[in-house]
Design an enzyme around this catalytic site. Structure first.
Site, PDB file in Angstrom:
ATOM      1  CB  ALA A  49      42.523  48.773  46.981  1.00  0.00           C
TER       2      ALA A  49
ATOM      3  NE  ARG B 145      43.215  33.867  50.281  1.00  0.00           N
ATOM      4  CZ  ARG B 145      42.396  33.539  49.289  1.00  0.00           C
ATOM      5  NH1 ARG B 145      42.295  32.290  48.886  1.00  0.00           N
ATOM      6  NH2 ARG B 145      41.677  34.459  48.686  1.00  0.00           N
TER       7      ARG B 145
ATOM      8  CE  LYS C  30      45.291  39.816  45.252  1.00  0.00           C
ATOM      9  NZ  LYS C  30      44.155  38.911  45.511  1.00  0.00           N
TER      10      LYS C  30
ATOM     11  N   GLY D 158      30.596  34.778  42.870  1.00  0.00           N
ATOM     12  CA  GLY D 158      29.236  35.310  42.777  1.00  0.00           C
ATOM     13  C   GLY D 158      28.510  34.565  41.665  1.00  0.00           C
TER      14      GLY D 158
ATOM     15  CD  GLU E 199      29.651  38.349  45.627  1.00  0.00           C
ATOM     16  OE1 GLU E 199      30.763  37.860  45.921  1.00  0.00           O
ATOM     17  OE2 GLU E 199      29.340  38.618  44.459  1.00  0.00           O
TER      18      GLU E 199
ATOM     19  CG  ASN F  87      42.882  35.147  45.491  1.00  0.00           C
ATOM     20  OD1 ASN F  87      42.760  36.367  45.594  1.00  0.00           O
ATOM     21  ND2 ASN F  87      42.048  34.405  44.784  1.00  0.00           N
TER      22      ASN F  87
ATOM     23  CE1 TYR G 294      86.259  39.373  31.667  1.00  0.00           C
ATOM     24  CE2 TYR G 294      88.431  40.264  32.150  1.00  0.00           C
ATOM     25  CZ  TYR G 294      87.062  40.427  32.027  1.00  0.00           C
ATOM     26  OH  TYR G 294      86.496  41.667  32.240  1.00  0.00           O
TER      27      TYR G 294
ATOM     28  CB  ALA H 279     102.265  29.386  24.307  1.00  0.00           C
TER      29      ALA H 279
HETATM   30  C1  UD1 Z   1      34.400  39.255  43.680  1.00  0.00           C
HETATM   31  C2  UD1 Z   1      32.949  39.353  43.287  1.00  0.00           C
HETATM   32  C3  UD1 Z   1      32.424  37.969  42.916  1.00  0.00           C
HETATM   33  C4  UD1 Z   1      33.240  37.385  41.809  1.00  0.00           C
HETATM   34  C5  UD1 Z   1      34.718  37.385  42.189  1.00  0.00           C
HETATM   35  C6  UD1 Z   1      35.556  37.005  41.000  1.00  0.00           C
HETATM   36  C7  UD1 Z   1      32.012  41.213  44.564  1.00  0.00           C
HETATM   37  C8  UD1 Z   1      31.229  41.615  45.734  1.00  0.00           C
HETATM   38  N1  UD1 Z   1      32.197  39.909  44.383  1.00  0.00           N
HETATM   39  O1  UD1 Z   1      34.459  38.467  44.850  1.00  0.00           O
HETATM   40  O2  UD1 Z   1      31.073  38.054  42.508  1.00  0.00           O
HETATM   41  O3  UD1 Z   1      32.808  36.084  41.508  1.00  0.00           O
HETATM   42  O4  UD1 Z   1      35.144  38.694  42.604  1.00  0.00           O
HETATM   43  O5  UD1 Z   1      36.890  36.855  41.415  1.00  0.00           O
HETATM   44  O6  UD1 Z   1      32.423  42.061  43.781  1.00  0.00           O
HETATM   45  N2  UD1 Z   1      39.191  45.143  46.008  1.00  0.00           N
HETATM   46  C9  UD1 Z   1      39.561  46.444  46.244  1.00  0.00           C
HETATM   47  N3  UD1 Z   1      38.987  47.098  47.299  1.00  0.00           N
HETATM   48  C10 UD1 Z   1      38.068  46.536  48.102  1.00  0.00           C
HETATM   49  C11 UD1 Z   1      37.706  45.192  47.855  1.00  0.00           C
HETATM   50  C12 UD1 Z   1      38.285  44.518  46.787  1.00  0.00           C
HETATM   51  O7  UD1 Z   1      40.387  47.004  45.530  1.00  0.00           O
HETATM   52  O8  UD1 Z   1      37.602  47.213  49.018  1.00  0.00           O
HETATM   53  C13 UD1 Z   1      39.802  44.429  44.883  1.00  0.00           C
HETATM   54  C14 UD1 Z   1      40.651  43.265  45.355  1.00  0.00           C
HETATM   55  O9  UD1 Z   1      41.985  43.684  45.532  1.00  0.00           O
HETATM   56  C15 UD1 Z   1      40.508  42.273  44.226  1.00  0.00           C
HETATM   57  C16 UD1 Z   1      39.137  42.563  43.655  1.00  0.00           C
HETATM   58  O10 UD1 Z   1      38.782  43.861  44.094  1.00  0.00           O
HETATM   59  O11 UD1 Z   1      41.442  42.543  43.200  1.00  0.00           O
HETATM   60  C17 UD1 Z   1      38.093  41.520  44.059  1.00  0.00           C
HETATM   61  O12 UD1 Z   1      37.955  41.552  45.463  1.00  0.00           O
HETATM   62  P1  UD1 Z   1      37.740  40.263  46.323  1.00  0.00           P
HETATM   63  O13 UD1 Z   1      37.566  40.648  47.715  1.00  0.00           O
HETATM   64  O14 UD1 Z   1      38.760  39.236  45.974  1.00  0.00           O
HETATM   65  O15 UD1 Z   1      36.323  39.793  45.750  1.00  0.00           O
HETATM   66  P2  UD1 Z   1      35.756  38.344  45.817  1.00  0.00           P
HETATM   67  O16 UD1 Z   1      35.257  38.077  47.167  1.00  0.00           O
HETATM   68  O17 UD1 Z   1      36.680  37.378  45.205  1.00  0.00           O
HETATM   69 CA    CA Z   2      38.985  37.328  44.461  1.00  0.00          CA
END
Ligand code: UD1
Ligand code: CA
Length: 456
Positions: free
Chosen positions: A10, A15, A22, A139, A154, A227, A366, A423
């Site tokens: 989602a 970035r 993405k 995390g 986190e 990202n 050709y 030719a």
């Molecule tokens: C998350 C983890 C973190 C871990 C890291 C690994 C949590 C709270 N944290 O952090 O512990 O080390 O991933 O990369 O889970 N997404 C959705 N909907 C949302 C939010 C996120 O679909 O509402 C999807 C994003 O598109 C992405 C993934 O979930 O593919 C991770 O989300 P992101 O916000 O990047 O999490 P991080 O902060 O990186």
């Molecule tokens: Ca991430």
């Protein structure tokens, strides 16, 4: 095990600086999320649920050839909220595996290992972790003195000592659905980011008497997400190196494993050789002892054994026989079929043509919309005029024909078996077999002619 997979897709990916969601950015010409779907399918799950958000239903639309149930997360309130949205399509008795649409290179071996540590004992959930030199941003896995996982914190919520932990959460986990539903419903967003953290379920699970079983990945690339365009390029190269490694494992000689790109599937026979800067797109099959010259592009084609493609050639949607020679600088366009021992030389373009065994088109030609017999020799600079500005027409050339250099064959036209074309001819009517046909103004000399001189 009733395995059901949730793929989170989602995120917007600000970035990436792109209007495309993405997960639709590509590695090896395949969207990131499609890599994840393909890997998930290898686990034979009973369901795959995709959670999409940003970009509307462009993600589900582009993935419609895959059997995935898509659920919309209208607002991105956190990973916990995202999984919760997907849970509505998950059965109570399922084991849920959570994957990420922007983490494309996770291997089937790692996921299988994770699922097996989880199913080792009752009341357990599985978590894929990794050890990072620099864990910033991830995390952290908090274990007690006996090494048992207690919770995940986190980065933004971690204390100074927790920040020193270098075992990190990859985000990939598996858990029994009925429990996961309960834990997710108890999440709150009282944390540094105001998000519903998926990671908070671990502490709840521990309090519920569950054990967190971890599997630690040793290859960082398989848990790395995309990202930005830099990470996209890094993972593209990593993916290509893995493919190159597999090719070499199968006995292919690569002049440089860091300079080959496979954007699809490449099947190879024994003793194939692939030179540098070669690109393979779609489904390509190389027979035994095929050699591909530097800077060549081969797309959706089959090449028979012993065929040599010399440098800088392009072959697309074609079937090439055995013992053929193509290039250097040849272009074989779609719907071409070459029989065995055919030679296509430099600066020759072939399109939608059947060329039979032993025929040679060696220089600057050709040939389009043509059916050519066997053992034909086509002289340099010969062109089939297959297009009259409105329609395409066929050129038919029999066996053992010799076509002199710089001939134009104005289609539709037929050249009989064994014919010779002088030719420099423009052939607009059928030429009989076994005869010499030419259309050429007689050569004459103007005696005493002077070259023009520059006026003063
Ligand atoms: C998350 C983890 C973190 C871990 C890291 C690994 C949590 C709270 N944290 O952090 O512990 O080390 O991933 O990369 O889970 N997404 C959705 N909907 C949302 C939010 C996120 O679909 O509402 C999807 C994003 O598109 C992405 C993934 O979930 O593919 C991770 O989300 P992101 O916000 O990047 O999490 P991080 O902060 O990186
Ligand atoms: Ca991430």
């Amino acid at each position: 095990m009733n395995l059901q997979v949730i793929i989170l897709a989602a995120g917007k990916g600000t970035r990436m600086r792109s209007s495309l969601p993405k997960v639709l950015h590509k590695i090896a010409d395949t969207p990131l999320v499609e890599h994840v779907i393909s890997t998930a399918k290898l686990l034979n799950p009973n369901k795959i649920i995709g959670v999409f958000g940003h970009g509307g239903d462009i993600v589900p639309t582009q993935m419609k050839k895959h059997d995935v149930t898509w659920v919309e997360q209208t607002e991105q309130l956190g990973t916990g909220h995202a999984v919760d949205q997907g849970m509505c399509a998950i059965d109570e008795d399922a084991t849920v595996l959570v994957l990420y649409g922007d983490v494309p290179l996770t291997t089937i071996e790692t996921l299988t290992a994770l699922l097996s540590v989880m199913s080792n004992s009752k009341n357990s959930i599985g978590l894929l972790t990794a050890i990072f030199q620099n864990p910033t941003g991830y995390g952290r896995i908090v274990r007690n003195s006996s090494g048992v996982v207690q919770k995940i914190v986190e980065q933004k919520d971690a204390s100074d000592t927790e920040q020193l932990i270098n075992e990190v959460n990859t985000g990939i986990l598996c858990a029994p659905a009925y429990k996961l539903k309960k834990w997710l419903s108890n999440l709150n967003n009282e944390n540094a980011q105001g998000e519903y953290y998926l990671t908070d379920i671990f502490e709840m699970a521990v309090n519920d008497g569950f054990t967190v079983q971890t599997h630690t990945s040793t290859s960082l690339w398989e848990i790395e997400g995309v990202n930005n365009k830099r990470q996209l390029a890094t993972l593209e190269r990593q993916h290509q190196l893995l493919i190159a490694d597999r090719l070499m494992e199968n006995g292919v000689t690569l002049m440089d494993p860091s300079r080959i790109d496979v954007r699809g599937s490449l099947e190879t026979g024994s003793d194939c050789l692939i030179d540098i800067n070669t690109v393979f797109c779609g489904d390509v099959i190389l027979g035994d002892s095929v050699s591909i010259g530097a800077n060549s592009i081969i797309k959706n084609s089959i090449l028979g054994r012993n065929t040599v493609v010399h440098p800088n050639s392009i072959i697309e949607n074609s079937v090439i026989g055995e013992d053929c020679e193509i290039g250097p600088f040849a272009r074989v366009r779609p719907d071409t079929v070459l029989a065995n021992k055919v030679k296509i030389g430099n600066f020759v373009e072939i399109k939608k043509s059947n060329i039979n065994a032993g025929s040679k088109i060696n220089h600057l030609s050709y040939v389009g919309d043509t059916i050519m017999g066997s053992n034909v020799n086509v002289g340099a600079g010969t062109i089939t005029c297959n297009y009259d500005g409105a329609n395409k027409s066929l050129t038919e050339i029999g066996d053992n024909v010799f076509i002199g250099s710089d001939t134009q064959l104005i289609a539709p036209v037929k050249i009989g078996n064994g014919a010779t074309i002088g030719a420099g001819s423009t052939i607009s009517k059928d030429a009989p077999g076994a005869e010499l046909t030419l259309s050429r103004a007689k050569q004459f000399t103007i005696q005493g002619w002077d070259r023009p001189v520059k006026k003063s």
